[in-house]
Scaffold this motif. Sequence first.
Motif, PDB file in Angstrom:
ATOM      1  N   SER A   1       0.822  -1.213   0.000  1.00 57.67           N
ATOM      2  CA  SER A   1       0.000   0.000   0.000  1.00 57.67           C
ATOM      3  C   SER A   1       0.849   1.254   0.000  1.00 57.67           C
ATOM      4  O   SER A   1       0.343   2.333   0.258  1.00 57.67           O
ATOM      5  N   ASP A   2       2.144   1.102  -0.275  1.00 56.74           N
ATOM      6  CA  ASP A   2       3.052   2.237  -0.384  1.00 56.74           C
ATOM      7  C   ASP A   2       3.353   2.870   0.969  1.00 56.74           C
ATOM      8  O   ASP A   2       3.646   4.055   1.051  1.00 56.74           O
ATOM      9  N   PHE A   3       3.265   2.069   2.026  1.00 53.33           N
ATOM     10  CA  PHE A   3       3.581   2.549   3.369  1.00 53.33           C
ATOM     11  C   PHE A   3       5.084   2.716   3.535  1.00 53.33           C
ATOM     12  O   PHE A   3       5.537   3.505   4.335  1.00 53.33           O
ATOM     13  N   GLY A   4       5.836   1.955   2.757  1.00 56.75           N
ATOM     14  CA  GLY A   4       7.297   1.975   2.849  1.00 56.75           C
ATOM     15  C   GLY A   4       7.787   0.733   3.566  1.00 56.75           C
ATOM     16  O   GLY A   4       7.254   0.366   4.620  1.00 56.75           O
ATOM     17  N   ALA A   5       8.781   0.083   3.005  1.00 51.74           N
ATOM     18  CA  ALA A   5       9.244  -1.190   3.548  1.00 51.74           C
ATOM     19  C   ALA A   5       9.792  -1.043   4.963  1.00 51.74           C
ATOM     20  O   ALA A   5       9.409  -1.792   5.873  1.00 51.74           O
ATOM     21  N   ALA A   6      10.678  -0.095   5.175  1.00 47.64           N
ATOM     22  CA  ALA A   6      11.285   0.070   6.501  1.00 47.64           C
ATOM     23  C   ALA A   6      10.229   0.441   7.541  1.00 47.64           C
ATOM     24  O   ALA A   6      10.223  -0.097   8.659  1.00 47.64           O
ATOM     25  N   ALA A   7       9.329   1.346   7.181  1.00 53.38           N
ATOM     26  CA  ALA A   7       8.278   1.762   8.118  1.00 53.38           C
ATOM     27  C   ALA A   7       7.335   0.598   8.421  1.00 53.38           C
ATOM     28  O   ALA A   7       6.909   0.427   9.567  1.00 53.38           O
ATOM     29  N   ALA A   8       7.018  -0.209   7.407  1.00 52.43           N
ATOM     30  CA  ALA A   8       6.135  -1.366   7.611  1.00 52.43           C
ATOM     31  C   ALA A   8       6.778  -2.378   8.555  1.00 52.43           C
ATOM     32  O   ALA A   8       6.122  -2.889   9.467  1.00 52.43           O
ATOM     33  N   VAL A   9       8.060  -2.648   8.341  1.00 52.81           N
ATOM     34  CA  VAL A   9       8.770  -3.602   9.207  1.00 52.81           C
ATOM     35  C   VAL A   9       8.783  -3.085  10.640  1.00 52.81           C
ATOM     36  O   VAL A   9       8.486  -3.830  11.588  1.00 52.81           O
ATOM     37  N   ASP A  10       9.115  -1.818  10.837  1.00 53.84           N
ATOM     38  CA  ASP A  10       9.162  -1.239  12.180  1.00 53.84           C
ATOM     39  C   ASP A  10       7.789  -1.287  12.858  1.00 53.84           C
ATOM     40  O   ASP A  10       7.675  -1.644  14.035  1.00 53.84           O
ATOM     41  N   LEU A  11       6.754  -0.921  12.117  1.00 55.30           N
ATOM     42  CA  LEU A  11       5.406  -0.905  12.676  1.00 55.30           C
ATOM     43  C   LEU A  11       4.972  -2.308  13.087  1.00 55.30           C
ATOM     44  O   LEU A  11       4.455  -2.519  14.189  1.00 55.30           O
ATOM     45  N   VAL A  12       5.189  -3.276  12.216  1.00 54.15           N
ATOM     46  CA  VAL A  12       4.773  -4.647  12.507  1.00 54.15           C
ATOM     47  C   VAL A  12       5.595  -5.219  13.658  1.00 54.15           C
ATOM     48  O   VAL A  12       5.066  -5.941  14.503  1.00 54.15           O
ATOM     49  N   ASP A  13       6.867  -4.883  13.730  1.00 57.74           N
ATOM     50  CA  ASP A  13       7.689  -5.334  14.866  1.00 57.74           C
ATOM     51  C   ASP A  13       7.137  -4.789  16.185  1.00 57.74           C
ATOM     52  O   ASP A  13       7.044  -5.516  17.180  1.00 57.74           O
ATOM     53  N   GLU A  14       6.751  -3.515  16.192  1.00 59.67           N
ATOM     54  CA  GLU A  14       6.178  -2.923  17.410  1.00 59.67           C
ATOM     55  C   GLU A  14       4.850  -3.586  17.769  1.00 59.67           C
ATOM     56  O   GLU A  14       4.574  -3.849  18.943  1.00 59.67           O
ATOM     57  N   LEU A  15       4.033  -3.854  16.751  1.00 59.32           N
ATOM     58  CA  LEU A  15       2.747  -4.502  16.997  1.00 59.32           C
ATOM     59  C   LEU A  15       2.955  -5.924  17.503  1.00 59.32           C
ATOM     60  O   LEU A  15       2.262  -6.369  18.427  1.00 59.32           O
ATOM     61  N   ARG A  16       3.902  -6.622  16.930  1.00 55.68           N
ATOM     62  CA  ARG A  16       4.226  -7.990  17.362  1.00 55.68           C
ATOM     63  C   ARG A  16       4.684  -7.989  18.824  1.00 55.68           C
ATOM     64  O   ARG A  16       4.233  -8.810  19.621  1.00 55.68           O
ATOM     65  N   ASP A  17       5.549  -7.034  19.162  1.00 55.53           N
ATOM     66  CA  ASP A  17       6.016  -6.924  20.547  1.00 55.53           C
ATOM     67  C   ASP A  17       4.858  -6.623  21.492  1.00 55.53           C
ATOM     68  O   ASP A  17       4.796  -7.153  22.606  1.00 55.53           O
ATOM     69  N   SER A  18       3.948  -5.767  21.051  1.00 50.97           N
ATOM     70  CA  SER A  18       2.780  -5.428  21.854  1.00 50.97           C
ATOM     71  C   SER A  18       1.917  -6.667  22.097  1.00 50.97           C
ATOM     72  O   SER A  18       1.438  -6.890  23.214  1.00 50.97           O
ATOM     73  N   ALA A  19       1.734  -7.481  21.069  1.00 53.84           N
ATOM     74  CA  ALA A  19       0.924  -8.696  21.196  1.00 53.84           C
ATOM     75  C   ALA A  19       1.604  -9.709  22.111  1.00 53.84           C
ATOM     76  O   ALA A  19       0.957 -10.362  22.928  1.00 53.84           O
ATOM     77  N   ARG A  20       2.899  -9.837  21.990  1.00 51.34           N
ATOM     78  CA  ARG A  20       3.643 -10.786  22.841  1.00 51.34           C
ATOM     79  C   ARG A  20       3.699 -10.317  24.284  1.00 51.34           C
ATOM     80  O   ARG A  20       3.720 -11.123  25.199  1.00 51.34           O
ATOM     81  N   GLY A  21       3.725  -9.007  24.475  1.00 55.26           N
ATOM     82  CA  GLY A  21       3.795  -8.452  25.818  1.00 55.26           C
ATOM     83  C   GLY A  21       2.477  -8.537  26.568  1.00 55.26           C
ATOM     84  O   GLY A  21       2.401  -8.192  27.740  1.00 55.26           O
ATOM     85  N   GLY A  22       1.437  -8.939  25.873  1.00 54.05           N
ATOM     86  CA  GLY A  22       0.144  -9.098  26.521  1.00 54.05           C
ATOM     87  C   GLY A  22      -0.736  -7.868  26.491  1.00 54.05           C
ATOM     88  O   GLY A  22      -1.880  -7.914  26.893  1.00 54.05           O
ATOM     89  N   SER A  23      -0.220  -6.749  25.995  1.00 56.81           N
ATOM     90  CA  SER A  23      -1.040  -5.533  25.972  1.00 56.81           C
ATOM     91  C   SER A  23      -2.045  -5.549  24.827  1.00 56.81           C
ATOM     92  O   SER A  23      -2.954  -4.735  24.792  1.00 56.81           O
ATOM     93  N   ALA A  24      -1.873  -6.465  23.867  1.00 49.55           N
ATOM     94  CA  ALA A  24      -2.829  -6.603  22.760  1.00 49.55           C
ATOM     95  C   ALA A  24      -3.257  -8.069  22.693  1.00 49.55           C
ATOM     96  O   ALA A  24      -2.766  -8.831  21.892  1.00 49.55           O
ATOM     97  N   GLY A  25      -4.161  -8.448  23.592  1.00 44.01           N
ATOM     98  CA  GLY A  25      -4.531  -9.850  23.712  1.00 44.01           C
ATOM     99  C   GLY A  25      -5.437 -10.346  22.605  1.00 44.01           C
ATOM    100  O   GLY A  25      -5.104 -11.293  21.905  1.00 44.01           O
ATOM    101  N   ASP A  26      -6.589  -9.728  22.431  1.00 44.82           N
ATOM    102  CA  ASP A  26      -7.506 -10.208  21.401  1.00 44.82           C
ATOM    103  C   ASP A  26      -7.445  -9.320  20.161  1.00 44.82           C
ATOM    104  O   ASP A  26      -6.687  -8.359  20.102  1.00 44.82           O
ATOM    105  N   ARG A  27      -8.262  -9.653  19.191  1.00 41.39           N
ATOM    106  CA  ARG A  27      -8.244  -8.945  17.907  1.00 41.39           C
ATOM    107  C   ARG A  27      -8.562  -7.463  18.072  1.00 41.39           C
ATOM    108  O   ARG A  27      -7.913  -6.611  17.473  1.00 41.39           O
ATOM    109  N   ASP A  28      -9.551  -7.137  18.908  1.00 43.50           N
ATOM    110  CA  ASP A  28      -9.909  -5.727  19.107  1.00 43.50           C
ATOM    111  C   ASP A  28      -8.765  -4.946  19.731  1.00 43.50           C
ATOM    112  O   ASP A  28      -8.514  -3.798  19.367  1.00 43.50           O
ATOM    113  N   ASP A  29      -8.065  -5.585  20.684  1.00 43.00           N
ATOM    114  CA  ASP A  29      -6.906  -4.931  21.293  1.00 43.00           C
ATOM    115  C   ASP A  29      -5.805  -4.712  20.266  1.00 43.00           C
ATOM    116  O   ASP A  29      -5.134  -3.681  20.263  1.00 43.00           O
TER     117      ASP A  29
END
Length: 135
Positions: free
Chosen positions: A47-75
Motif C-alpha cells: 500500500s506504499d507505506f514503505g518497507a522500513a516503516a512497515a517492518v518497524d510498525l509490525v515489529d512494534e505490533l508484534r512486541d505489543s501482542a507478545r507483551g500481553g497488551s494486545a490480547g484479542d483482535r480488538d486490542d
Amino acid sequence: MFGRRKSPVESARRSKGIGRRIRELFVSRGAADEAFFEDLEDLLVESDFGAAAAVDLVDELRDSARGGSAGDRDDLVGSLKDLLRPTLKTIDLTPDPEKLTIYLVLGVNGVGKTTTIAKMVHRFRREGTGDVVLA
C-alpha cells in the motif's frame, strides 16, 4: 473448476483500499500468529507505506501482542491504530481564491485517490471556493 483455493490474504489483495484489506486480514485470522504479522507487513508495503516503516510498525505490533497488551483482535486493532496515529499529518488544503491552485494526488492502485478527490470537490463546492476541476 479444480483450481487452487485462494487464501484470505490473496482475496484481500484483490479488494480495494488499504483499510478494507487490513480489516479483512484481521477478520480472516483467528489469532495473531507469525503468518498474520508477515501478511500485515506485506499489505503495508504493497500500500506504499514503505518497507522500513512497515517492518518497524509490525515489529512494534508484534512486541505489543507478545507483551500481553494486545490480547484479542480488538486490542490488536487498537494497538495498530495507536501506532499509526503519530504518522498521520494534517495539512490545510484550502485553495487561495485569488490564485490558481493545483493539487497533485499520487498513490498506488487501490489506496483511495479517486475517493479523496471526490471528497475534495464536495468540500470545495460546499465552501464556495469557486470553480473546481479535479481529475
